[in-house]
Motif scaffolding. Sequence first.
Motif, short mmCIF file in Angstrom:
data_model
loop_
_atom_site.label_atom_id
_atom_site.label_comp_id
_atom_site.label_asym_id
_atom_site.label_seq_id
_atom_site.Cartn_x
_atom_site.Cartn_y
_atom_site.Cartn_z
N ILE A 29 0.97 -1.10 0.12
CA ILE A 29 -0.15 -0.26 -0.10
C ILE A 29 0.84 1.04 -0.29
O ILE A 29 1.63 1.54 0.88
CB ILE A 29 -0.64 0.37 1.31
N ASP A 30 0.95 1.64 -0.72
CA ASP A 30 1.03 3.21 -0.87
C ASP A 30 0.13 4.02 -1.79
O ASP A 30 0.21 3.30 -2.65
CB ASP A 30 2.83 3.03 -1.45
N PRO A 31 -0.04 5.42 -1.43
CA PRO A 31 -1.43 6.48 -2.03
C PRO A 31 0.00 6.91 -2.48
O PRO A 31 -0.21 7.37 -4.42
CB PRO A 31 -1.53 7.45 -0.71
N ARG A 32 1.09 7.28 -2.72
CA ARG A 32 2.55 7.62 -4.06
C ARG A 32 2.68 6.71 -5.50
O ARG A 32 3.84 6.05 -5.27
CB ARG A 32 3.59 8.00 -3.58
N GLU A 33 2.01 7.64 -6.24
CA GLU A 33 1.39 6.51 -7.33
C GLU A 33 2.84 6.27 -7.96
O GLU A 33 2.71 5.36 -8.19
CB GLU A 33 1.00 6.05 -8.12
N ALA A 34 3.76 7.39 -7.92
CA ALA A 34 5.33 7.35 -8.58
C ALA A 34 5.88 5.73 -7.78
O ALA A 34 7.20 5.06 -8.13
CB ALA A 34 5.75 7.80 -8.25
#
Length: 325
Positions: free
Chosen positions: A203-208
Motif C-alpha cells: 500500500i502506498d498512495p504515492r503512485e510514483a
Amino acid sequence: MIDVQHDRIPEIALEWHRAGTGAALATVIETWGSAPRPVGSQLAISGDGQIEGSVSGGCVEGAVVVEAIDALQGNGDRLMLEFGVSDDEAFAVGLACGGRIRVMVEPIGTALPEDMLASLCDARAKRSQVAYVLNTETGAQALATPPEHAARFRIDKSGFEEDGVTFVGVHNPPLRMVVVGAVHIAQPLMKMARLAGYDATLIDPREAFGAPARFPGETISNDWPDEAMRAHGLDPRVAVVTLTHDPKIDDPAIIEALKSDVFYLGSLGSTRTHAKRVARLKEQGFEDDDIARIHAPVGLDIGGRSPAEIAISIMAEITQRLRKG
C-alpha cells in the motif's frame, strides 16, 4: 503464490458430496520417521475417483483412494489406515529415508456429517480460525475455535493431544501481510513474504512509488492506508509493516492496525522517530499497552544494513512472533 486449489480441499469434498458423486476426506493424523506430508495434510476423494490434495506426495495415494471408494460404496464407516514408506519411495519424493504415516478416511455424510463439514467450510470462508476435533475412541466430533487449542493455532500444528485419542485438525486462514510504503526495503520484503507463504499486499498512495514497474507481479493499492486496510480486512493471521517514515502515511496504518487483532505490527524508524510516534499515538488516545504492540525499530537486531538484510530481519521477527508468540 498461495496454492488456492490445495487450500480448498474440504470445500472440494463438500462440493463433490453435494453434487451426488459421494466424497471422502483423508487426513494425515500421525507420522513416524521421515514422512512425505505433515500431520493435518488432506486429500479429497470423490466417488468416481477424482482427487485433490495429497497425504503422501504420491507414495500411498493410490491405496488411500481405493480404501476411500470402498468405504463410500460400503457402510461409510471411518477408516484408520497405516502405511510404511520405504526408503526408495521416500527418496523418490525428496526425503532421505522412509517412515510411517497414519491416515484417517472419513466419508462425507456418514463418518463426517455434511452439516459439520459445511460449518467448517463456512468458518474457513470467513477467515476464522477453526479446528476439527475428534475422539478416535468414542467418535465424538466437534469444531473448536480459540482460545481452545491456542498453542496449536499459533504454530499451525495439527495432531493428537496428550491423551493419545483426541485428534485436533487445525484449519488456519492463509497468512497475509500488509506492507505500507513502496520503499527499497519493500522490494525484497514482498518477495520474501511470498516465499514464506504470505499473501502480501503493498500500500502506498504515492503512485510514483507504488508503481507496477517497481514491483512487477505484486498486489498494489494506491489508496490511503487506513482505507485500503479496512477494505483488505485485518485479523489474527495478518502482519502489518510500515516503512515510509512519513507520519501522514504510516500513522493511519498503525492506528488501523492497533484497532485490530493483527498478530504483528512493525514500524521502520529510529528510537527517536518512534518516540515521536508514541507521543502522537497517545494524543490519539492509545494507552501504553496498545503502543507496546508495535515492534519498533522493526526487525530483529541482526546488524542488517542493505534493504535485503533489513527485509530478512523483518521476516525473522514476524516469524518469531507468529511461531513463539
